[in-house]
Design a protein around this motif. Structure first.
Motif, PDB file in Angstrom:
ATOM      1  N   PHE A  64       0.829  -1.205   0.000  1.00 42.22           N
ATOM      2  CA  PHE A  64       0.000   0.000   0.000  1.00 42.22           C
ATOM      3  C   PHE A  64       0.865   1.258   0.000  1.00 42.22           C
ATOM      4  O   PHE A  64       0.620   2.199  -0.760  1.00 42.22           O
ATOM      5  CB  PHE A  64      -0.937  -0.016   1.208  1.00 42.22           C
ATOM      6  N   LEU A  65       1.898   1.286   0.838  1.00 40.16           N
ATOM      7  CA  LEU A  65       2.768   2.466   0.902  1.00 40.16           C
ATOM      8  C   LEU A  65       3.481   2.704  -0.422  1.00 40.16           C
ATOM      9  O   LEU A  65       3.671   3.850  -0.827  1.00 40.16           O
ATOM     10  CB  LEU A  65       3.777   2.322   2.039  1.00 40.16           C
ATOM     11  N   ARG A  66       3.858   1.618  -1.113  1.00 37.49           N
ATOM     12  CA  ARG A  66       4.479   1.779  -2.438  1.00 37.49           C
ATOM     13  C   ARG A  66       3.505   2.434  -3.411  1.00 37.49           C
ATOM     14  O   ARG A  66       3.880   3.327  -4.177  1.00 37.49           O
ATOM     15  CB  ARG A  66       4.919   0.417  -2.984  1.00 37.49           C
ATOM     16  N   HIS A  71       1.431   7.618  -6.274  1.00 40.21           N
ATOM     17  CA  HIS A  71       0.381   8.616  -6.543  1.00 40.21           C
ATOM     18  C   HIS A  71       0.583   9.923  -5.784  1.00 40.21           C
ATOM     19  O   HIS A  71       0.134  10.979  -6.228  1.00 40.21           O
ATOM     20  CB  HIS A  71      -0.999   8.046  -6.212  1.00 40.21           C
ATOM     21  N   TYR A  72       1.217   9.844  -4.627  1.00 43.60           N
ATOM     22  CA  TYR A  72       1.468  11.019  -3.785  1.00 43.60           C
ATOM     23  C   TYR A  72       2.935  10.996  -3.349  1.00 43.60           C
ATOM     24  O   TYR A  72       3.242  10.657  -2.201  1.00 43.60           O
ATOM     25  CB  TYR A  72       0.566  11.012  -2.543  1.00 43.60           C
ATOM     26  N   PRO A  73       3.853  11.352  -4.255  1.00 48.40           N
ATOM     27  CA  PRO A  73       5.289  11.215  -3.955  1.00 48.40           C
ATOM     28  C   PRO A  73       5.756  11.986  -2.726  1.00 48.40           C
ATOM     29  O   PRO A  73       6.721  11.588  -2.083  1.00 48.40           O
ATOM     30  CB  PRO A  73       5.981  11.742  -5.206  1.00 48.40           C
ATOM     31  N   LYS A  74       5.073  13.054  -2.369  1.00 46.33           N
ATOM     32  CA  LYS A  74       5.506  13.861  -1.225  1.00 46.33           C
ATOM     33  C   LYS A  74       4.765  13.511   0.066  1.00 46.33           C
ATOM     34  O   LYS A  74       5.029  14.109   1.107  1.00 46.33           O
ATOM     35  CB  LYS A  74       5.335  15.352  -1.533  1.00 46.33           C
ATOM     36  N   GLN A  99      -5.517  13.447   0.758  1.00 43.84           N
ATOM     37  CA  GLN A  99      -5.538  12.601  -0.430  1.00 43.84           C
ATOM     38  C   GLN A  99      -6.967  12.141  -0.684  1.00 43.84           C
ATOM     39  O   GLN A  99      -7.788  12.130   0.216  1.00 43.84           O
ATOM     40  CB  GLN A  99      -4.583  11.420  -0.281  1.00 43.84           C
ATOM     41  N   SER A 100      -7.219  11.776  -1.920  1.00 46.26           N
ATOM     42  CA  SER A 100      -8.545  11.339  -2.322  1.00 46.26           C
ATOM     43  C   SER A 100      -8.930  10.057  -1.591  1.00 46.26           C
ATOM     44  O   SER A 100      -8.207   9.058  -1.658  1.00 46.26           O
ATOM     45  CB  SER A 100      -8.564  11.098  -3.835  1.00 46.26           C
ATOM     46  N   ARG A 105      -8.963   4.263  -1.152  1.00 47.40           N
ATOM     47  CA  ARG A 105      -9.734   3.016  -1.004  1.00 47.40           C
ATOM     48  C   ARG A 105      -9.383   2.042  -2.126  1.00 47.40           C
ATOM     49  O   ARG A 105      -9.153   0.856  -1.878  1.00 47.40           O
ATOM     50  CB  ARG A 105     -11.232   3.299  -0.988  1.00 47.40           C
ATOM     51  N   ARG A 106      -9.311   2.531  -3.365  1.00 48.92           N
ATOM     52  CA  ARG A 106      -8.954   1.656  -4.499  1.00 48.92           C
ATOM     53  C   ARG A 106      -7.569   1.048  -4.313  1.00 48.92           C
ATOM     54  O   ARG A 106      -7.355  -0.133  -4.561  1.00 48.92           O
ATOM     55  CB  ARG A 106      -9.004   2.424  -5.820  1.00 48.92           C
ATOM     56  N   LEU A 107      -6.616   1.855  -3.857  1.00 48.42           N
ATOM     57  CA  LEU A 107      -5.254   1.353  -3.654  1.00 48.42           C
ATOM     58  C   LEU A 107      -5.218   0.307  -2.541  1.00 48.42           C
ATOM     59  O   LEU A 107      -4.550  -0.717  -2.664  1.00 48.42           O
ATOM     60  CB  LEU A 107      -4.302   2.507  -3.344  1.00 48.42           C
ATOM     61  N   TRP A 108      -5.931   0.561  -1.455  1.00 50.86           N
ATOM     62  CA  TRP A 108      -5.964  -0.403  -0.361  1.00 50.86           C
ATOM     63  C   TRP A 108      -6.624  -1.707  -0.807  1.00 50.86           C
ATOM     64  O   TRP A 108      -6.158  -2.805  -0.466  1.00 50.86           O
ATOM     65  CB  TRP A 108      -6.662   0.184   0.860  1.00 50.86           C
TER      66      TRP A 108
END
Length: 170
Positions: A64-66, A71-74, A99-100, A105-108
């Motif tokens: 998830f963190l990757r 998507h949110y490099p910072k 963050q959106s 949710r989609r990433l998780w």
């Protein structure tokens, strides 16, 4: 058996003392990180599956963190795992940047076989810090030895000036 694992950390036990020292160092590092990046949101990640194996849960959060980093490099994140009453691990993360919720949710869901949920709340920095401290110490005795007790994004650099000032006031 969680109760048996609790008993294995009895006071006076050498391993227990090392674990307690480890949790104190972890809490100190987490406090310094939170003071440096001042998170504004709490993100809770859960799964429906009863994932009782810490290493499996840790692999999910690492994935998830990757994805978040892509998507949110910072984005700056620090968090700890907590074990639910049913024995499943879930994660509490303090984050800096909004963050959106839909994208998060989609990433998780990509990380937990489409079988999870998120809860994203805006908080004051001190509230986020209290939550993470609480979760960091709550189930540490259930984290396998040698496994990290917390997660943190690589881009959090501890502000030595803030840390020095904090130590002078202690």
């Amino acid at each position: 058996d969680p109760e048996r694992e609790k008993d294995s950390c009895a006071p006076g036990d050498g391993d227990s003392q090392r674990r307690l020292s480890s949790i104190q160092r972890s809490r100190s590092t987490v406090r310094k990180c939170i003071r440096t990046f001042e998170p504004e949101y709490m993100l809770t990640l859960t799964t429906r599956a009863n994932i009782t194996d810490y290493k499996t849960s840790r692999a999910q959060i690492t994935k998830f963190l990757r994805l978040i980093r892509y998507h949110y490099p910072k984005q700056q994140i620090i968090g700890a795992a907590e074990r639910q009453k049913r024995g499943a691990w879930h994660w509490h993360l303090a984050i800096k940047q909004r963050q959106s919720a839909n994208l998060t949710r989609r990433l998780w869901l990509q990380c937990c076989d489409n079988d999870g949920n998120i809860d994203l709340l805006q908080l004051k920095t001190d509230q986020a810090a209290k939550y993470i401290y609480k979760y960091l110490g709550k189930d540490f005795h259930l984290v396998p030895p040698g496994q990290p007790m917390y997660i943190r994004s690589r881009n959090i650099k501890i502000n030595e000036e803030t840390t020095r000032h904090e130590n002078l006031q202690s």
